[in-house]
Design a protein around this motif. Structure first.
Motif, short mmCIF file in Angstrom:
data_model
loop_
_atom_site.label_atom_id
_atom_site.label_comp_id
_atom_site.label_asym_id
_atom_site.label_seq_id
_atom_site.Cartn_x
_atom_site.Cartn_y
_atom_site.Cartn_z
N GLY A 129 0.82 -1.20 0.00
CA GLY A 129 0.00 0.00 0.00
C GLY A 129 0.85 1.25 0.00
O GLY A 129 1.85 1.32 0.71
N GLU A 130 0.45 2.19 -0.82
CA GLU A 130 1.13 3.48 -0.88
C GLU A 130 0.13 4.51 -1.38
O GLU A 130 -0.59 4.27 -2.35
CB GLU A 130 2.32 3.41 -1.84
CG GLU A 130 3.08 4.69 -1.95
CD GLU A 130 4.25 4.58 -2.91
OE1 GLU A 130 4.82 5.64 -3.21
OE2 GLU A 130 4.58 3.49 -3.37
N SER A 131 0.10 5.64 -0.72
CA SER A 131 -0.79 6.71 -1.15
C SER A 131 -0.35 7.26 -2.49
O SER A 131 0.83 7.45 -2.75
CB SER A 131 -0.81 7.84 -0.12
OG SER A 131 -1.65 8.88 -0.56
N LEU A 132 -1.32 7.51 -3.35
CA LEU A 132 -1.05 8.10 -4.66
C LEU A 132 -1.46 9.58 -4.68
O LEU A 132 -1.47 10.21 -5.74
CB LEU A 132 -1.80 7.33 -5.75
CG LEU A 132 -1.44 5.86 -5.86
CD1 LEU A 132 -2.29 5.18 -6.93
CD2 LEU A 132 0.04 5.67 -6.15
N VAL A 133 -1.77 10.13 -3.52
CA VAL A 133 -2.22 11.51 -3.41
C VAL A 133 -1.33 12.25 -2.42
O VAL A 133 -1.00 11.74 -1.36
CB VAL A 133 -3.69 11.57 -2.91
CG1 VAL A 133 -4.15 12.99 -2.69
CG2 VAL A 133 -4.60 10.83 -3.86
N ARG A 134 -0.94 13.46 -2.79
CA ARG A 134 -0.21 14.35 -1.88
C ARG A 134 -1.05 15.62 -1.75
O ARG A 134 -1.34 16.28 -2.74
CB ARG A 134 1.17 14.71 -2.44
CG ARG A 134 2.06 13.54 -2.71
CD ARG A 134 2.65 12.96 -1.44
NE ARG A 134 3.58 11.90 -1.76
CZ ARG A 134 3.35 10.61 -1.55
NH1 ARG A 134 2.23 10.23 -0.99
NH2 ARG A 134 4.24 9.71 -1.87
N LEU A 135 -1.41 15.93 -0.54
CA LEU A 135 -2.24 17.11 -0.29
C LEU A 135 -1.36 18.25 0.22
O LEU A 135 -0.59 18.07 1.16
CB LEU A 135 -3.32 16.80 0.73
CG LEU A 135 -4.31 15.73 0.32
CD1 LEU A 135 -5.18 15.32 1.49
CD2 LEU A 135 -5.17 16.22 -0.83
N THR A 136 -1.50 19.40 -0.42
CA THR A 136 -0.76 20.58 0.02
C THR A 136 -1.70 21.78 -0.03
O THR A 136 -2.61 21.83 -0.87
CB THR A 136 0.45 20.87 -0.89
OG1 THR A 136 0.01 21.06 -2.22
CG2 THR A 136 1.46 19.75 -0.85
N PRO A 137 -1.50 22.73 0.85
CA PRO A 137 -2.37 23.90 0.84
C PRO A 137 -2.08 24.80 -0.36
O PRO A 137 -0.97 24.82 -0.88
CB PRO A 137 -2.01 24.62 2.15
CG PRO A 137 -0.66 24.13 2.50
CD PRO A 137 -0.53 22.75 1.94
N VAL A 138 -3.09 25.53 -0.77
CA VAL A 138 -2.95 26.55 -1.81
C VAL A 138 -2.86 27.89 -1.08
O VAL A 138 -3.80 28.30 -0.41
CB VAL A 138 -4.16 26.54 -2.77
CG1 VAL A 138 -4.07 27.69 -3.76
CG2 VAL A 138 -4.28 25.20 -3.47
N PRO A 139 -1.71 28.56 -1.18
CA PRO A 139 -1.56 29.83 -0.46
C PRO A 139 -2.52 30.90 -0.99
O PRO A 139 -2.81 30.96 -2.18
CB PRO A 139 -0.11 30.25 -0.75
CG PRO A 139 0.56 29.03 -1.27
CD PRO A 139 -0.50 28.18 -1.90
N PHE A 140 -3.02 31.73 -0.07
CA PHE A 140 -3.86 32.86 -0.45
C PHE A 140 -3.61 34.00 0.52
O PHE A 140 -3.21 33.78 1.66
CB PHE A 140 -5.35 32.48 -0.49
CG PHE A 140 -5.92 32.04 0.83
CD1 PHE A 140 -6.47 32.95 1.71
CD2 PHE A 140 -5.88 30.69 1.20
CE1 PHE A 140 -7.01 32.55 2.93
CE2 PHE A 140 -6.40 30.27 2.41
CZ PHE A 140 -6.96 31.20 3.28
#
Length: 82
Positions: free
Chosen positions: A30-41
């Motif tokens: 198992g390995e995540s295929l998604v990386r979540l990062t914030p969008v700066p504003f």
């Protein structure tokens, strides 16, 4: 015959699918295929409401906002609300 399964999330030996499949003789990776990062504003558009559609969006929003704006808030879905 070898049976192998790939699960698209990081898993541990305590993960239900991992335990069930390995008990049946499967090799499980198992390995995540998604990386979540914030969008700066820098600022929010004028609005009366702010709607969130994911728990990650809520977390990323409040990590960036210094002063909580006077708005009405809503969550789309029970997972986001929690």
């Amino acid at each position: 015959m070898s049976r192998r399964a790939f699960i698209s999330r990081n898993i541990s030996p305590n993960y239900d699918f991992f335990r069930i499949l390995t008990a049946e003789g499967w090799e499980v990776n198992g390995e995540s295929l998604v990386r979540l990062t914030p969008v700066p504003f820098d600022e929010l558009p004028e609005s009366d409401w702010i709607f969130f559609s994911s728990g990650h969006a809520v977390r990323f929003f409040f990590e960036q906002v210094k002063n909580i704006p006077e708005r009405k808030w809503a969550a789309i879905g029970a997972g986001t609300a929690s």
